[in-house]
Design a protein around this motif. Structure first.
Motif, short mmCIF file in Angstrom:
data_model
loop_
_atom_site.label_atom_id
_atom_site.label_comp_id
_atom_site.label_asym_id
_atom_site.label_seq_id
_atom_site.Cartn_x
_atom_site.Cartn_y
_atom_site.Cartn_z
N TRP A 1 -8.36 -4.71 -17.63
CA TRP A 1 -8.95 -4.36 -16.34
C TRP A 1 -7.92 -3.76 -15.40
O TRP A 1 -8.18 -2.73 -14.76
N GLU A 2 -6.74 -4.37 -15.29
CA GLU A 2 -5.71 -3.89 -14.38
C GLU A 2 -5.27 -2.47 -14.73
O GLU A 2 -4.96 -1.67 -13.85
N GLN A 3 -5.25 -2.14 -16.01
CA GLN A 3 -4.77 -0.84 -16.45
C GLN A 3 -5.86 0.24 -16.43
O GLN A 3 -5.55 1.43 -16.27
N HIS A 4 -7.11 -0.17 -16.55
CA HIS A 4 -8.16 0.82 -16.77
C HIS A 4 -9.37 0.66 -15.86
O HIS A 4 -10.43 1.24 -16.16
N TYR A 5 -9.27 -0.08 -14.76
CA TYR A 5 -10.46 -0.30 -13.93
C TYR A 5 -11.02 1.00 -13.38
O TYR A 5 -12.24 1.16 -13.24
N GLY A 6 -10.17 1.97 -13.08
CA GLY A 6 -10.65 3.26 -12.59
C GLY A 6 -11.47 3.99 -13.63
O GLY A 6 -12.50 4.60 -13.32
N ASN B 1 -15.35 -11.18 -1.77
CA ASN B 1 -14.86 -10.22 -0.80
C ASN B 1 -13.45 -9.81 -1.20
O ASN B 1 -12.69 -10.62 -1.73
N ALA B 2 -13.11 -8.55 -0.95
CA ALA B 2 -11.84 -8.01 -1.42
C ALA B 2 -10.61 -8.83 -1.01
O ALA B 2 -9.71 -9.06 -1.83
N PRO B 3 -10.50 -9.31 0.26
CA PRO B 3 -9.28 -10.05 0.63
C PRO B 3 -9.12 -11.40 -0.09
O PRO B 3 -8.00 -11.91 -0.16
N ASN C 1 2.02 -2.71 -0.55
CA ASN C 1 2.00 -1.69 -1.61
C ASN C 1 0.60 -1.10 -1.66
O ASN C 1 -0.35 -1.63 -1.09
N TRP C 2 0.46 0.02 -2.38
CA TRP C 2 -0.79 0.76 -2.38
C TRP C 2 -1.79 0.27 -3.41
O TRP C 2 -2.92 0.77 -3.46
N GLY C 3 -1.41 -0.71 -4.23
CA GLY C 3 -2.29 -1.18 -5.29
C GLY C 3 -3.66 -1.63 -4.83
O GLY C 3 -4.69 -1.17 -5.36
N PRO C 4 -3.74 -2.53 -3.85
CA PRO C 4 -5.07 -3.03 -3.43
C PRO C 4 -6.00 -1.94 -2.92
O PRO C 4 -7.17 -1.90 -3.28
N ILE C 5 -5.48 -1.02 -2.08
CA ILE C 5 -6.37 -0.01 -1.52
C ILE C 5 -6.74 1.02 -2.58
O ILE C 5 -7.85 1.59 -2.56
N ALA C 6 -5.86 1.28 -3.54
CA ALA C 6 -6.19 2.19 -4.64
C ALA C 6 -7.32 1.61 -5.48
O ALA C 6 -8.25 2.33 -5.89
N GLU C 7 -7.26 0.31 -5.73
CA GLU C 7 -8.32 -0.34 -6.51
C GLU C 7 -9.65 -0.26 -5.78
O GLU C 7 -10.69 0.06 -6.37
N VAL C 8 -9.63 -0.55 -4.49
CA VAL C 8 -10.86 -0.50 -3.70
C VAL C 8 -11.43 0.92 -3.70
O VAL C 8 -12.64 1.12 -3.85
N ALA C 9 -10.56 1.93 -3.54
CA ALA C 9 -11.03 3.31 -3.48
C ALA C 9 -11.72 3.73 -4.78
O ALA C 9 -12.79 4.34 -4.77
N LYS C 10 -11.12 3.39 -5.92
CA LYS C 10 -11.68 3.78 -7.21
C LYS C 10 -12.98 3.04 -7.49
O LYS C 10 -13.98 3.63 -7.93
N PHE D 1 -16.21 5.25 4.80
CA PHE D 1 -15.96 3.86 4.44
C PHE D 1 -14.52 3.66 3.97
O PHE D 1 -13.79 2.79 4.46
N ILE D 2 -14.06 4.50 3.06
CA ILE D 2 -12.73 4.30 2.49
C ILE D 2 -11.64 4.76 3.46
O ILE D 2 -10.53 4.20 3.46
N ILE D 3 -11.94 5.74 4.30
CA ILE D 3 -10.96 6.16 5.31
C ILE D 3 -10.69 5.02 6.29
O ILE D 3 -9.54 4.76 6.66
N LEU D 4 -11.75 4.32 6.72
CA LEU D 4 -11.55 3.19 7.63
C LEU D 4 -10.73 2.09 6.97
O LEU D 4 -9.77 1.57 7.56
N LEU D 5 -11.08 1.72 5.74
CA LEU D 5 -10.33 0.67 5.05
C LEU D 5 -8.88 1.08 4.85
O LEU D 5 -7.96 0.27 5.03
N PHE D 6 -8.66 2.33 4.47
CA PHE D 6 -7.30 2.83 4.28
C PHE D 6 -6.49 2.73 5.57
O PHE D 6 -5.34 2.30 5.57
N ALA D 7 -7.11 3.12 6.69
CA ALA D 7 -6.40 3.08 7.97
C ALA D 7 -6.07 1.66 8.40
O ALA D 7 -4.93 1.37 8.82
#
Length: 469
Positions: free
Chosen positions: A55-60, A425-427, A316-325, A98-104
């Motif tokens: 999952w960690e390697q291929h969730y996208g 929930n994501a957090p 790090n960017w891992g959590p937001i990258a996962e949410v975006a994908k 949606f993702i722009i707000l979460l990213f910011a």
């Protein structure tokens, strides 16, 4: 080609390839169209638990596969114009904002560091939970969780009983506290994108939030006092992070957070009444301006924040990258489900419509609260909110007025009951991972559900009878 035709006939028995009108006929679509959406949500729920490394390697890629199982059959069944317009509408009008707000919020809050340490007494812990819960509706449950979880862990790292502090942190800061504005939790921002006024949740959910949050905080205080007294007779543990003056670093990010709020309020009040069409999808200038401003504020935060503050936060960017994908896949897979729901009693999900409708034909608010909440406990609460929002009619104006109690039930169920499991929930998982990394003996998946079953479920039972009966 014959195989494709058979597949299309099974998915959509009354229509073949022709689709002159660029819309999805939800009344004629079968439940097979909901399979990719259910499959993606099931993958999100079970992937981190059953096949963690894969999952960690291929969730996208997994999310992209489920999305392709929606897009390609839609193009075959209804034509490329109808399929592309439906998908682009979901991506351009909802997903991007949606993702722009979460990213910011993720980026800006990651530049704010609470340095120093205080002693984790019951009153101090309760105060931190209260501040975090209030902060969650301003900078989001993700932002508040990332800013405060490490200071909370440091404050209690010399206590033999400290896992419960993190558990209640997930209850209050990562979930319940985010129920008062669209900034607080992703499902409420999805509602805002669908037309729900910015302050509607503030005025219509404050009583429910005050009751549920107050009860949970009171239970925590009673439990923490009991455990703190029991620790008095136990051997003392050397404090690995001695008490020191608390300082807030990264202050330039605070006005940037205020700028995010101002941009959202601007889009809610400035409505020029014109639109720009992109690939057949109408985009309004106030929403485009909001997203550009919010994105610019995030990049300004990256420019003005000191690197060491982000490193101290474990940013790090891992959590937001996962949410975006994952959410790109979710917003695509839910397109046919929304079309079916809009058909109401004429669609394939008519039994679900009947389940949340009284014998008089009016919405059953208590059923909406519990069904939205039950699914939000195990599936991501943003798409769950969207499903029941559409099930209730999908008209924001009507839901905010004549069906205000129904929209409140959906909103409360999605936000509150995301706390029932680690995956609601994501957090939740982010806080869990940080606590484990810092040496907190956190309960496992089902152990956590024992906590939520003993504390949250009774509270929700009473809240449901008080506010949604």
């Amino acid at each position: 080609m014959a195989v494709a035709a058979i597949a299309v006939s099974a998915l959509f028995p009354t229509l073949a390839f022709a689709a002159e009108e660029h819309s999805l006929p939800g009344g004629s679509m079968s439940l097979w169209w909901a399979l990719p959406f259910a499959g993606l949500l099931l993958s999100i729920a079970t992937g981190p638990l059953l096949f963690h490394q894969v999952w960690e390697q291929h969730y996208g890629k997994i999310a992209a596969l489920w999305a392709a199982l929606v897009v390609l059959p839609m193009a075959l069944a209804f034509g490329v114009p109808a399929a592309s317009e439906a998908v682009l509408h979901a991506l351009l009008t909802e997903y991007l904002s949606f993702i722009i707000l979460l990213f910011a919020l993720f980026t800006i809050s990651g530049g704010i560091l609470v340095a120093g340490n205080i002693h984790g007494t019951p009153l101090v812990n309760a105060g931190l939970l209260l501040v975090g819960a209030l902060l969650a509706s301003v900078i989001g449950t993700t932002g508040a969780s990332m800013i405060l979880i490490r200071p909370l862990i440091r404050a209690n790292d010399n206590r033999p009983f400290n896992a419960h502090v993190v558990v209640f942190f997930i209850f209050l800061v990562s979930n319940i506290g985010g129920s008062l504005t669209p900034l607080g939790d992703p499902p409420l921002f999805v509602g805002f994108l669908r037309g729900v006024d910015f302050f509607w949740t503030t005025t219509n959910l404050f009583r429910e939030t005050l009751f549920v949050g107050g009860v949970v905080l009171a239970v925590f205080l009673a439990l923490d006092i009991t455990l703190h007294r029991r620790e008095g007779g136990a051997p003392k543990i050397k404090d690995p992070t001695p008490d020191s003056k608390v300082r807030i670093r990264g202050l330039p990010n605070i006005p940037l957070l205020a700028g995010v709020i101002a941009a959202i309020l601007l889009s809610a009040t400035w409505k020029p009444g014109v639109s720009v069409s992109i690939a057949g999808v109408s985009l309004e200038p106030q929403n485009l301006a909001r997203d550009v401003i919010i994105l610019a504020l995030a990049f300004i935060s990256l420019a003005v924040s000191r690197k060491e503050y982000r490193e101290a936060n474990g940013f790090n960017w891992g959590p937001i990258a996962e949410v975006a994908k994952l959410f790109a896949g979710i917003f695509i897979c839910i397109v046919p489900v929304v079309a079916i729901l809009r058909a109401g009693h004429e669609g394939a999900l008519a039994p679900l419509v009947a389940l949340v409708t009284s014998t008089q034909g009016t919405p059953n608010d208590l059923a909406y609260f519990w069904l939205t909440g039950a699914l939000s406990s195990f599936l991501d609460n943003a798409p769950t909110y969207l499903v029941f929002f559409e099930l209730a009619g999908g008209d924001a104006r009507h839901l905010m007025t004549e069906l205000a109690s129904t929209l409140a039930a959906i909103s409360a169920g999605a936000v509150f009951m995301g706390a029932n499991t680690y995956i609601g929930n994501a957090p939740n998982f982010m806080v869990y991972a940080i606590a484990r990394q810092r040496g907190v003996s956190m309960p496992g998946f089902f152990g956590y559900m024992v906590w939520s079953g003993l504390v949250l479920i009774p509270t929700f039972l009473v809240a449901g009878l008080l506010f949604f009966r």
